[in-house]
Motif scaffolding. Structure first.
Motif, PDB file in Angstrom:
ATOM      1  N   PHE A  75      17.172  46.359   7.898  1.00 38.32           N
ATOM      2  CA  PHE A  75      17.917  47.634   8.386  1.00 38.32           C
ATOM      3  C   PHE A  75      17.732  48.090  10.052  1.00 38.32           C
ATOM      4  N   ARG A  76      18.743  48.327  10.590  1.00 40.62           N
ATOM      5  CA  ARG A  76      18.446  48.856  12.126  1.00 40.62           C
ATOM      6  C   ARG A  76      17.717  50.233  11.749  1.00 40.62           C
ATOM      7  N   GLY A  77      16.969  50.309  12.912  1.00 42.98           N
ATOM      8  CA  GLY A  77      15.989  51.369  12.972  1.00 42.98           C
ATOM      9  C   GLY A  77      16.707  52.683  13.746  1.00 42.98           C
ATOM     10  N   LYS A  78      15.695  53.673  13.871  1.00 45.28           N
ATOM     11  CA  LYS A  78      16.242  54.862  14.372  1.00 45.28           C
ATOM     12  C   LYS A  78      15.698  55.328  15.886  1.00 45.28           C
ATOM     13  N   VAL A  79      15.161  54.203  16.234  1.00 46.43           N
ATOM     14  CA  VAL A  79      14.544  54.566  17.499  1.00 46.43           C
ATOM     15  C   VAL A  79      15.342  54.593  18.858  1.00 46.43           C
ATOM     16  N   PRO A  80      15.241  55.379  19.611  1.00 50.75           N
ATOM     17  CA  PRO A  80      16.128  55.587  20.582  1.00 50.75           C
ATOM     18  C   PRO A  80      16.463  54.383  21.559  1.00 50.75           C
ATOM     19  N   ILE A  81      17.665  54.165  21.949  1.00 50.60           N
ATOM     20  CA  ILE A  81      17.787  52.911  22.714  1.00 50.60           C
ATOM     21  C   ILE A  81      16.901  52.611  23.906  1.00 50.60           C
ATOM     22  N   GLN A  82      16.745  53.775  24.550  1.00 48.37           N
ATOM     23  CA  GLN A  82      15.888  53.813  25.747  1.00 48.37           C
ATOM     24  C   GLN A  82      14.316  53.330  25.477  1.00 48.37           C
ATOM     25  N   ASN A  83      13.959  53.569  24.358  1.00 44.21           N
ATOM     26  CA  ASN A  83      12.543  52.994  23.739  1.00 44.21           C
ATOM     27  C   ASN A  83      12.591  51.681  23.281  1.00 44.21           C
ATOM     28  N   THR A  84      13.865  51.058  23.087  1.00 44.48           N
ATOM     29  CA  THR A  84      13.617  49.601  22.442  1.00 44.48           C
ATOM     30  C   THR A  84      13.853  48.617  23.721  1.00 44.48           C
ATOM     31  N   ILE A  85      14.534  48.854  24.437  1.00 44.46           N
ATOM     32  CA  ILE A  85      14.684  48.177  25.737  1.00 44.46           C
ATOM     33  C   ILE A  85      13.607  47.805  26.503  1.00 44.46           C
ATOM     34  N   GLU A  86      13.160  46.789  26.907  1.00 44.03           N
ATOM     35  CA  GLU A  86      12.034  46.569  27.968  1.00 44.03           C
ATOM     36  C   GLU A  86      12.593  46.993  29.178  1.00 44.03           C
ATOM     37  N   ARG A  87      12.142  48.249  29.869  1.00 41.47           N
ATOM     38  CA  ARG A  87      12.692  48.841  31.094  1.00 41.47           C
ATOM     39  C   ARG A  87      11.964  48.126  32.301  1.00 41.47           C
ATOM     40  N   GLN A  88      12.047  46.914  32.536  1.00 45.71           N
ATOM     41  CA  GLN A  88      11.693  46.378  33.616  1.00 45.71           C
ATOM     42  C   GLN A  88      12.527  45.315  34.070  1.00 45.71           C
ATOM     43  N   PHE A  89      12.384  45.011  35.462  1.00 41.07           N
ATOM     44  CA  PHE A  89      13.309  43.911  35.869  1.00 41.07           C
ATOM     45  C   PHE A  89      12.697  43.153  36.944  1.00 41.07           C
ATOM     46  N   THR A  90      12.889  42.100  37.398  1.00 38.60           N
ATOM     47  CA  THR A  90      12.407  41.296  38.493  1.00 38.60           C
ATOM     48  C   THR A  90      13.348  40.986  39.545  1.00 38.60           C
ATOM     49  N   VAL A  91      12.758  40.865  40.579  1.00 37.61           N
ATOM     50  CA  VAL A  91      13.688  40.709  41.846  1.00 37.61           C
ATOM     51  C   VAL A  91      12.925  39.248  42.708  1.00 37.61           C
ATOM     52  N   THR A  92      13.598  38.202  42.855  1.00 39.35           N
ATOM     53  CA  THR A  92      12.830  37.169  43.448  1.00 39.35           C
ATOM     54  C   THR A  92      13.267  37.158  44.873  1.00 39.35           C
ATOM     55  N   MET A  93      12.346  37.051  45.796  1.00 33.29           N
ATOM     56  CA  MET A  93      12.671  37.241  47.134  1.00 33.29           C
ATOM     57  C   MET A  93      12.215  35.799  47.626  1.00 33.29           C
ATOM     58  N   GLN A  94      13.032  35.145  48.744  1.00 36.70           N
ATOM     59  CA  GLN A  94      12.658  34.033  49.625  1.00 36.70           C
ATOM     60  C   GLN A  94      11.448  34.355  50.484  1.00 36.70           C
ATOM     61  N   LEU A  95      10.372  33.692  50.490  1.00 39.67           N
ATOM     62  CA  LEU A  95       9.323  33.639  51.688  1.00 39.67           C
ATOM     63  C   LEU A  95       9.931  33.056  52.966  1.00 39.67           C
ATOM     64  N   MET A  96       9.797  34.276  53.889  1.00 35.71           N
ATOM     65  CA  MET A  96      10.161  33.853  55.241  1.00 35.71           C
ATOM     66  C   MET A  96       9.110  33.378  56.144  1.00 35.71           C
ATOM     67  N   ASP A  97       9.208  32.757  57.027  1.00 35.24           N
ATOM     68  CA  ASP A  97       8.162  32.276  58.230  1.00 35.24           C
ATOM     69  C   ASP A  97       7.130  33.384  58.332  1.00 35.24           C
ATOM     70  N   GLY A  98       5.712  32.954  58.266  1.00 35.76           N
ATOM     71  CA  GLY A  98       4.614  33.721  58.166  1.00 35.76           C
ATOM     72  C   GLY A  98       4.366  34.650  57.085  1.00 35.76           C
ATOM     73  N   TYR A  99       5.301  34.432  55.889  1.00 41.55           N
ATOM     74  CA  TYR A  99       5.121  35.314  54.698  1.00 41.55           C
ATOM     75  C   TYR A  99       5.259  36.610  55.263  1.00 41.55           C
ATOM     76  N   ILE A 100       5.919  37.170  56.349  1.00 42.51           N
ATOM     77  CA  ILE A 100       5.926  38.402  56.638  1.00 42.51           C
ATOM     78  C   ILE A 100       6.675  39.410  55.563  1.00 42.51           C
TER      79      ILE A 100
END
Length: 183
Positions: A75-100
């Motif tokens: 059965f579907r649960g009663k937990v609020p949607i904000q508590n079921t979603i993994e609330r994180q995200f990842t941003v991938t960045m290009q490494l620039m010269d000197g790793y600045i």
């Protein structure tokens, strides 16, 4: 003909206030030495390096019930949607010269976690999803995010050829809003 989605159909930039003034002051002179003088502010340099953003999927854990005959029903649960979603995200960045940009992001992470920093969260971050004509189809706002991780930096004397390398930034957020612009 309906077009396939393109993986680069998004607009994500860190807001101008993302980089604290003391870090702007620290790196501005270095950025002005880069040939062509393309970047006036560190935030422009950071935003230039954004390569991708990874949002986790949505998963709802069902409630299970075992019947007397050994079968299991879900059965579907009663937990609020904000508590079921993994609330994180990842941003991938290009490494620039000197790793600045890696060092800039490290300084930003350390700034936000310093005991003297009163600001508990980064300003809201916004992601726009674009269609084939580069019109914004969806606006996603991540409220009260925190930067919590920068991926490792692998240095190796055996690799002395300049190549495209990246690093990841991991963020947690407290709430998100999606506004669809399909009118």
């Amino acid at each position: 003909m309906i077009l396939d989605s393109r993986n680069n159909s998004f607009d994500f930039r860190f807001p101008r206030k993302f980089v604290p003034q003391e870090i702007v002051d620290k790196y501005k002179a270095y950025l002005n030495k880069i040939p062509g003088n393309l970047f006036e502010d560190p935030i422009d340099f950071i935003n230039y390096g954004i390569q991708s953003i990874n949002l986790p999927g949505i998963t709802f854990d069902p409630v299970s019930q075992s019947d007397n005959d050994g079968t299991t029903r879900y059965f579907r649960g009663k937990v609020p949607i904000q508590n079921t979603i993994e609330r994180q995200f990842t941003v991938t960045m290009q490494l620039m010269d000197g790793y600045i940009n890696y060092w800039m992001m490290t300084d930003i992470l350390l700034y936000y976690y310093a005991p003297t920093t009163k600001q508990k969260h980064i300003n809201d971050l916004k992601l726009g999803i674009l269609d084939a004509e580069d019109l914004v189809l969806a606006n996603i706002t991540f409220e009260k995010p925190i930067l919590n991780q920068i991926s490792e930096l692998n240095l190796n004397m055996a690799e002395n050829v300049a190549e495209f390398n990246t690093f990841d930034l991991n963020f947690y957020y407290n709430k998100f809003h999606i506004k669809m612009d399909v009118d």
